[in-house]
Motif scaffolding. Sequence first.
Motif, PDB file in Angstrom:
ATOM      1  N   ALA A   1       0.825  -1.207   0.000  1.00 48.39           N
ATOM      2  CA  ALA A   1       0.000   0.000   0.000  1.00 48.39           C
ATOM      3  C   ALA A   1       0.864   1.264   0.000  1.00 48.39           C
ATOM      4  O   ALA A   1       0.663   2.173  -0.801  1.00 48.39           O
ATOM      5  N   ASN A   2       1.848   1.300   0.902  1.00 50.31           N
ATOM      6  CA  ASN A   2       2.694   2.506   0.983  1.00 50.31           C
ATOM      7  C   ASN A   2       3.474   2.716  -0.307  1.00 50.31           C
ATOM      8  O   ASN A   2       3.641   3.837  -0.782  1.00 50.31           O
ATOM      9  N   ARG A   3       3.974   1.600  -0.853  1.00 45.02           N
ATOM     10  CA  ARG A   3       4.795   1.682  -2.047  1.00 45.02           C
ATOM     11  C   ARG A   3       3.969   2.184  -3.243  1.00 45.02           C
ATOM     12  O   ARG A   3       4.432   2.998  -4.038  1.00 45.02           O
ATOM     13  N   TRP A   4       2.762   1.678  -3.368  1.00 45.42           N
ATOM     14  CA  TRP A   4       1.877   2.108  -4.474  1.00 45.42           C
ATOM     15  C   TRP A   4       1.688   3.624  -4.415  1.00 45.42           C
ATOM     16  O   TRP A   4       1.831   4.335  -5.411  1.00 45.42           O
ATOM     17  N   LEU A   5       1.392   4.098  -3.224  1.00 47.95           N
ATOM     18  CA  LEU A   5       1.159   5.543  -3.064  1.00 47.95           C
ATOM     19  C   LEU A   5       2.446   6.337  -3.296  1.00 47.95           C
ATOM     20  O   LEU A   5       2.426   7.416  -3.894  1.00 47.95           O
ATOM     21  N   GLU A   6       3.547   5.779  -2.825  1.00 50.65           N
ATOM     22  CA  GLU A   6       4.851   6.447  -2.992  1.00 50.65           C
ATOM     23  C   GLU A   6       5.179   6.609  -4.480  1.00 50.65           C
ATOM     24  O   GLU A   6       5.627   7.675  -4.925  1.00 50.65           O
ATOM     25  N   ILE A   7       4.917   5.543  -5.261  1.00 43.56           N
ATOM     26  CA  ILE A   7       5.230   5.606  -6.696  1.00 43.56           C
ATOM     27  C   ILE A   7       4.309   6.598  -7.405  1.00 43.56           C
ATOM     28  O   ILE A   7       4.745   7.364  -8.277  1.00 43.56           O
ATOM     29  N   MET A   8       3.051   6.632  -7.005  1.00 46.01           N
ATOM     30  CA  MET A   8       2.149   7.628  -7.584  1.00 46.01           C
ATOM     31  C   MET A   8       2.651   9.042  -7.285  1.00 46.01           C
ATOM     32  O   MET A   8       2.653   9.912  -8.155  1.00 46.01           O
ATOM     33  N   GLU A   9       3.072   9.241  -6.057  1.00 42.46           N
ATOM     34  CA  GLU A   9       3.556  10.576  -5.680  1.00 42.46           C
ATOM     35  C   GLU A   9       4.810  10.934  -6.481  1.00 42.46           C
ATOM     36  O   GLU A   9       4.954  12.064  -6.955  1.00 42.46           O
ATOM     37  N   MET A  10       5.698   9.941  -6.651  1.00 43.10           N
ATOM     38  CA  MET A  10       6.899  10.182  -7.474  1.00 43.10           C
ATOM     39  C   MET A  10       6.504  10.577  -8.887  1.00 43.10           C
ATOM     40  O   MET A  10       7.071  11.506  -9.466  1.00 43.10           O
ATOM     41  N   ALA A  11       5.544   9.830  -9.444  1.00 43.16           N
ATOM     42  CA  ALA A  11       5.117  10.117 -10.824  1.00 43.16           C
ATOM     43  C   ALA A  11       4.558  11.534 -10.921  1.00 43.16           C
ATOM     44  O   ALA A  11       4.860  12.270 -11.867  1.00 43.16           O
ATOM     45  N   HIS A  12       3.768  11.931  -9.926  1.00 46.61           N
ATOM     46  CA  HIS A  12       3.215  13.298  -9.931  1.00 46.61           C
ATOM     47  C   HIS A  12       4.353  14.317  -9.889  1.00 46.61           C
ATOM     48  O   HIS A  12       4.321  15.329 -10.587  1.00 46.61           O
ATOM     49  N   LEU A  13       5.351  14.028  -9.049  1.00 49.55           N
ATOM     50  CA  LEU A  13       6.467  14.977  -8.925  1.00 49.55           C
ATOM     51  C   LEU A  13       7.313  15.024 -10.197  1.00 49.55           C
ATOM     52  O   LEU A  13       7.991  16.014 -10.456  1.00 49.55           O
ATOM     53  N   GLU A  14       7.247  13.936 -10.988  1.00 50.95           N
ATOM     54  CA  GLU A  14       7.952  13.939 -12.284  1.00 50.95           C
ATOM     55  C   GLU A  14       7.098  14.597 -13.368  1.00 50.95           C
ATOM     56  O   GLU A  14       7.449  14.576 -14.539  1.00 50.95           O
ATOM     57  N   GLY A  15       5.947  15.130 -12.970  1.00 47.81           N
ATOM     58  CA  GLY A  15       5.122  15.872 -13.924  1.00 47.81           C
ATOM     59  C   GLY A  15       4.048  15.042 -14.609  1.00 47.81           C
ATOM     60  O   GLY A  15       3.343  15.550 -15.479  1.00 47.81           O
TER      61      GLY A  15
ATOM     62  N   LEU B   1      -9.575   5.644   0.714  1.00 47.23           N
ATOM     63  CA  LEU B   1      -9.956   6.933   0.116  1.00 47.23           C
ATOM     64  C   LEU B   1      -9.175   8.085   0.757  1.00 47.23           C
ATOM     65  O   LEU B   1      -8.699   8.995   0.066  1.00 47.23           O
ATOM     66  N   LEU B   2      -9.030   8.019   2.070  1.00 49.39           N
ATOM     67  CA  LEU B   2      -8.314   9.110   2.750  1.00 49.39           C
ATOM     68  C   LEU B   2      -6.839   9.141   2.370  1.00 49.39           C
ATOM     69  O   LEU B   2      -6.232  10.211   2.279  1.00 49.39           O
ATOM     70  N   ARG B   3      -6.278   7.966   2.116  1.00 48.34           N
ATOM     71  CA  ARG B   3      -4.871   7.936   1.711  1.00 48.34           C
ATOM     72  C   ARG B   3      -4.700   8.547   0.313  1.00 48.34           C
ATOM     73  O   ARG B   3      -3.729   9.250   0.059  1.00 48.34           O
ATOM     74  N   LEU B   4      -5.646   8.304  -0.567  1.00 46.67           N
ATOM     75  CA  LEU B   4      -5.599   8.947  -1.892  1.00 46.67           C
ATOM     76  C   LEU B   4      -5.752  10.463  -1.747  1.00 46.67           C
ATOM     77  O   LEU B   4      -5.033  11.246  -2.379  1.00 46.67           O
ATOM     78  N   ARG B   5      -6.691  10.862  -0.914  1.00 49.51           N
ATOM     79  CA  ARG B   5      -6.938  12.300  -0.721  1.00 49.51           C
ATOM     80  C   ARG B   5      -5.701  12.997  -0.180  1.00 49.51           C
ATOM     81  O   ARG B   5      -5.386  14.139  -0.554  1.00 49.51           O
ATOM     82  N   ASP B   6      -5.006  12.272   0.680  1.00 53.02           N
ATOM     83  CA  ASP B   6      -3.800  12.815   1.297  1.00 53.02           C
ATOM     84  C   ASP B   6      -2.703  13.076   0.237  1.00 53.02           C
ATOM     85  O   ASP B   6      -2.102  14.154   0.203  1.00 53.02           O
ATOM     86  N   VAL B   7      -2.467  12.091  -0.617  1.00 51.35           N
ATOM     87  CA  VAL B   7      -1.474  12.287  -1.691  1.00 51.35           C
ATOM     88  C   VAL B   7      -1.929  13.455  -2.578  1.00 51.35           C
ATOM     89  O   VAL B   7      -1.135  14.334  -2.927  1.00 51.35           O
ATOM     90  N   GLN B   8      -3.200  13.461  -2.907  1.00 50.99           N
ATOM     91  CA  GLN B   8      -3.705  14.511  -3.792  1.00 50.99           C
ATOM     92  C   GLN B   8      -3.521  15.904  -3.188  1.00 50.99           C
ATOM     93  O   GLN B   8      -3.234  16.869  -3.901  1.00 50.99           O
ATOM     94  N   SER B   9      -3.646  15.993  -1.871  1.00 51.09           N
ATOM     95  CA  SER B   9      -3.502  17.311  -1.231  1.00 51.09           C
ATOM     96  C   SER B   9      -2.069  17.819  -1.352  1.00 51.09           C
ATOM     97  O   SER B   9      -1.831  19.013  -1.307  1.00 51.09           O
TER      98      SER B   9
ATOM     99  N   THR C   1       0.086  16.759  -4.064  1.00 52.74           N
ATOM    100  CA  THR C   1       0.575  16.813  -5.450  1.00 52.74           C
ATOM    101  C   THR C   1      -0.439  17.349  -6.460  1.00 52.74           C
ATOM    102  O   THR C   1      -0.046  17.851  -7.514  1.00 52.74           O
ATOM    103  N   GLY C   2      -1.713  17.146  -6.203  1.00 59.01           N
ATOM    104  CA  GLY C   2      -2.732  17.511  -7.212  1.00 59.01           C
ATOM    105  C   GLY C   2      -2.611  16.697  -8.488  1.00 59.01           C
ATOM    106  O   GLY C   2      -3.133  17.088  -9.533  1.00 59.01           O
TER     107      GLY C   2
END
Length: 345
Positions: free
Chosen positions: A178-192, A214-222, A224-225
């Motif tokens: 779970a953490n890794r999935w979210l971490e990779i999404m966040e990395m991808a967002h930071l790579e544009g 859902l809250l974990r997704l919302r957290d990443v979104q807050s 990175t957008g």
Amino acid sequence: MSEFANLLDLYKHAPLLELGALADAKRRELHPDGIVTYIVDRNINYTNVCVADCGFCAFYRRPKDGEGYTLSYEQIGVKIEETKELGGVQILIQGGHNPYIPFEWYLELIKYIKRHHPIHIHGFSPSEVDFWATLYRMDARDVIRELVKAGLDSIPGGGGEILVQRVRDLVAPKKAGANRWLEIMEMAHLEGLRTSSTMMFGIGETPEERLEHLLRLRDVQSRTGGFTAFICWPLQPENTPTLSHMPKTDAVEYLRTTAFARLVLDNIPNIQASWVTMGMKVGQIALSYGCNDFGSLMIEENVVSAANTTYSTTTDEMERLIRNAGFTPRRRRQNYQLIASPTAA
Ligand code: SF4
């Protein structure tokens, strides 16, 4: 009460119509124009060979299984041309965790597509990125950078299932946690890159764990957008290796969940209806339960159809269904930019 307790109470106890009305109000606030979008694309599963052994997956084959396949660049090229002829504007390309494909194959594939069959490439879920990082002993950020350099346009939210480790340990212990999935999404967002997000439910999780997801997704979104959209769908238990005993989720539970997601994910702009798994009628109803997007006119969908759940449609039918549900249909790109469609131009 805490926010978590308040939301959980709403999810568990609010009457369906009340939840729907709240989600519909949120949808109107975010999308006051009454437009419901859809995209014409094609799902290309480049390989079904996989070593992740997810208990809910009816699609994959183990290495050495006689039914395993990996598509050639040329086969993928033909599928893209067919997609374009039907007005398709992107491919969604994903596959199993195939240990026999070298990293260069993916990079060359992306370049081949961009050179010979240019189209938006929405591809390679965080689970695939994580698998490659381990297999090729690379940093996941470098995997993403190489993919972007080759021409990858965006990343799909596949492999998210339920982003709570207890649940993943039960049904997909070999896949990105779970953490890794979210971490990779966040990395991808930071790579544009822009990505979508998902939730597959009905795999043994509790309502609390759905909310946590859902809250974990919302957290990443807050931070990175970077999420453009969210879609949830229930497990299709038929033909799955270890979850065929699970009860099929009914329409009421699906509508409750998608409406609830619209309310919790107030920082993710678009929510897609899942007619592929729920059927057209429920898909139409979902447009009044918070959804503002009818997803994709998928020209090919191997994973869901492997579990005997296939609904296919045409663009005319898609637009008719949206109109009959009381909305204005518009075609879109992956980033939700509107494009002309024959009836909306
Ligand atoms: S869901 Fe994906 S990762 Fe899991 S077994 Fe199926 S193909 Fe492999």
